[in-house]
Scaffold this motif. Structure first.
Motif, PDB file in Angstrom:
ATOM      1  N   SER A 109      48.717  48.940  49.233  1.00  0.00           N
ATOM      2  CA  SER A 109      47.559  49.431  48.458  1.00  0.00           C
ATOM      3  C   SER A 109      48.026  50.029  47.141  1.00  0.00           C
ATOM      4  N   ASP A 110      49.143  50.733  47.198  1.00  0.00           N
ATOM      5  CA  ASP A 110      49.747  51.335  46.006  1.00  0.00           C
ATOM      6  C   ASP A 110      50.067  50.217  44.994  1.00  0.00           C
ATOM      7  N   VAL A 111      50.667  49.139  45.498  1.00  0.00           N
ATOM      8  CA  VAL A 111      51.049  48.019  44.623  1.00  0.00           C
ATOM      9  C   VAL A 111      49.799  47.381  43.997  1.00  0.00           C
ATOM     10  N   ILE A 112      48.784  47.122  44.831  1.00  0.00           N
ATOM     11  CA  ILE A 112      47.548  46.472  44.340  1.00  0.00           C
ATOM     12  C   ILE A 112      46.853  47.374  43.319  1.00  0.00           C
ATOM     13  N   ALA A 113      46.720  48.668  43.647  1.00  0.00           N
ATOM     14  CA  ALA A 113      46.015  49.597  42.756  1.00  0.00           C
ATOM     15  C   ALA A 113      46.771  49.749  41.432  1.00  0.00           C
ATOM     16  N   THR A 114      48.099  49.770  41.533  1.00  0.00           N
ATOM     17  CA  THR A 114      48.923  49.919  40.329  1.00  0.00           C
ATOM     18  C   THR A 114      48.711  48.735  39.381  1.00  0.00           C
ATOM     19  N   GLY A 115      48.314  47.597  39.935  1.00  0.00           N
ATOM     20  CA  GLY A 115      48.076  46.407  39.120  1.00  0.00           C
ATOM     21  C   GLY A 115      46.705  46.391  38.449  1.00  0.00           C
ATOM     22  N   VAL A 116      45.847  47.376  38.769  1.00  0.00           N
ATOM     23  CA  VAL A 116      44.504  47.393  38.159  1.00  0.00           C
ATOM     24  C   VAL A 116      44.602  47.968  36.747  1.00  0.00           C
ATOM     25  N   ASP A 117      44.161  47.176  35.799  1.00  0.00           N
ATOM     26  CA  ASP A 117      44.241  47.556  34.382  1.00  0.00           C
ATOM     27  C   ASP A 117      43.507  48.862  34.101  1.00  0.00           C
ATOM     28  N   GLY A 118      44.205  49.799  33.497  1.00  0.00           N
ATOM     29  CA  GLY A 118      43.554  51.021  33.028  1.00  0.00           C
ATOM     30  C   GLY A 118      43.159  52.009  34.115  1.00  0.00           C
ATOM     31  N   ALA A 119      43.539  51.749  35.371  1.00  0.00           N
ATOM     32  CA  ALA A 119      43.179  52.695  36.443  1.00  0.00           C
ATOM     33  C   ALA A 119      44.248  53.786  36.537  1.00  0.00           C
ATOM     34  N   GLU A 120      43.826  54.980  36.992  1.00  0.00           N
ATOM     35  CA  GLU A 120      44.795  56.049  37.237  1.00  0.00           C
ATOM     36  C   GLU A 120      45.056  56.082  38.745  1.00  0.00           C
ATOM     37  N   ILE A 121      46.325  56.042  39.128  1.00  0.00           N
ATOM     38  CA  ILE A 121      46.650  55.998  40.560  1.00  0.00           C
ATOM     39  C   ILE A 121      47.054  57.381  41.055  1.00  0.00           C
ATOM     40  N   LEU A 122      46.386  57.826  42.116  1.00  0.00           N
ATOM     41  CA  LEU A 122      46.752  59.102  42.739  1.00  0.00           C
ATOM     42  C   LEU A 122      47.397  58.773  44.077  1.00  0.00           C
ATOM     43  N   ARG A 123      48.665  59.167  44.208  1.00  0.00           N
ATOM     44  CA  ARG A 123      49.426  58.809  45.413  1.00  0.00           C
ATOM     45  C   ARG A 123      49.496  59.980  46.391  1.00  0.00           C
TER      46      ARG A 123
END
Ligand code: GLN
Length: 256
Positions: free
Chosen positions: A154-168
């Protein structure tokens, strides 16, 4: 003479380092595990129904599987609960024998560990707070705050979303809690765990879109063929007997 002594000291140091390194990097083969008398399972107990804590003990689908593997080897099972993103490194450095953590097989992980046969088909989905009309699918995640469990697919997929901020977060459950309090807008998570989150959070909903399809398998030190063979034998038997589905049904709080 001084020079010879210095070279001798260097050679000795190198020799010691090699011995020490070889010592901690020794592969936990079936023989090693049997003579030690216990199988060490590494997991992250925040991933129901596969692993969770109930009455102080780690249990779940993966624990049921690990018990079968330990029984096949005739040894005790020791469970070590750790951060998910540390499991592969710990397997590589010999801190445990098997990583059993609803872990999806990926090309990247295959560079570092070997996997057993697959034992579960999974998919990644999006969770949002009930009433969120802005996020309707993957194409609406851009510019949003996405909560995930650190080091997961999920981290990998979310990190690939353009312009999204990822909270781990350390677990998906923590990510869901953060979303409830408005710290993030969506959580990307494996579907079965998503169902467990939904079962206890009536204010969260799951979107229909599937972001990826994956397979879970058990990871182990590269080249540990004797252990891989035992693990595959047990998994193939459990799959043939329908036991994995039975374990899943037993551990689903949602009763699905
Ligand atoms: N299946 C996901 C992955 O492998 C999540 C596993 C987990 O969080 N335990 O990354």
């Amino acid at each position: 003479m001084k020079r010879i002594m210095r070279i001798a000291a260097l050679v000795l140091a190198l020799l010691l380092a090699t011995i020490l390194f070889a010592g901690c990097a020794s592969t936990p083969t079936v023989d090693v595990i049997k003579s030690r008398g216990k199988l060490v399972m590494l997991t992250n107990a925040g991933f129901p129904p596969f692993e969770y804590v109930s009455e102080g003990a780690v249990c779940g689908v993966d624990v049921d599987i690990a018990r079968e593997i330990a029984a096949e080897l005739g040894v005790e099972l020791e469970i070590q609960d750790m951060d998910f993103d540390g499991i592969i490194g710990a397997i590589k450095s010999g801190k445990g024998d098997l990583g059993i953590a609803g872990m999806s097989v990926t090309e990247e992980r295959l560079k570092n560990v070997d996997f057993s046969v697959n034992y579960v088909d999974s998919k990644l989905v999006i969770l949002v707070k009930d009433g969120n009309t802005e996020i309707t699918g993957a194409d609406t995640l851009s510019g949003k705050k996405i909560g995930v469990q650190s080091g997961t697919t999920s981290d990998v997929i979310a990190t690939g979303v353009d312009g999204a901020e990822i909270l781990r977060y350390k677990t998906f459950l923590d990510a869901a809690t953060a979303m409830k309090s408005g710290k993030c807008d969506a959580v990307v998570v494996d579907e079965m765990t998503a169902n467990e989150i939904l079962a206890v959070n009536k204010d969260i909903v799951m979107l229909e879109e599937v972001l990826s399809t994956e397979q879970y398998a058990i990871c182990m030190r590269k080249g540990n063929e004797s252990l891989q063979e035992v693990v595959n034998t047990v998994l193939n038997r459990l799959l043939a007997e329908g036991k994995i589905d039975e374990y899943i049904a037993n551990h689903m709080a949602s009763g699905e």
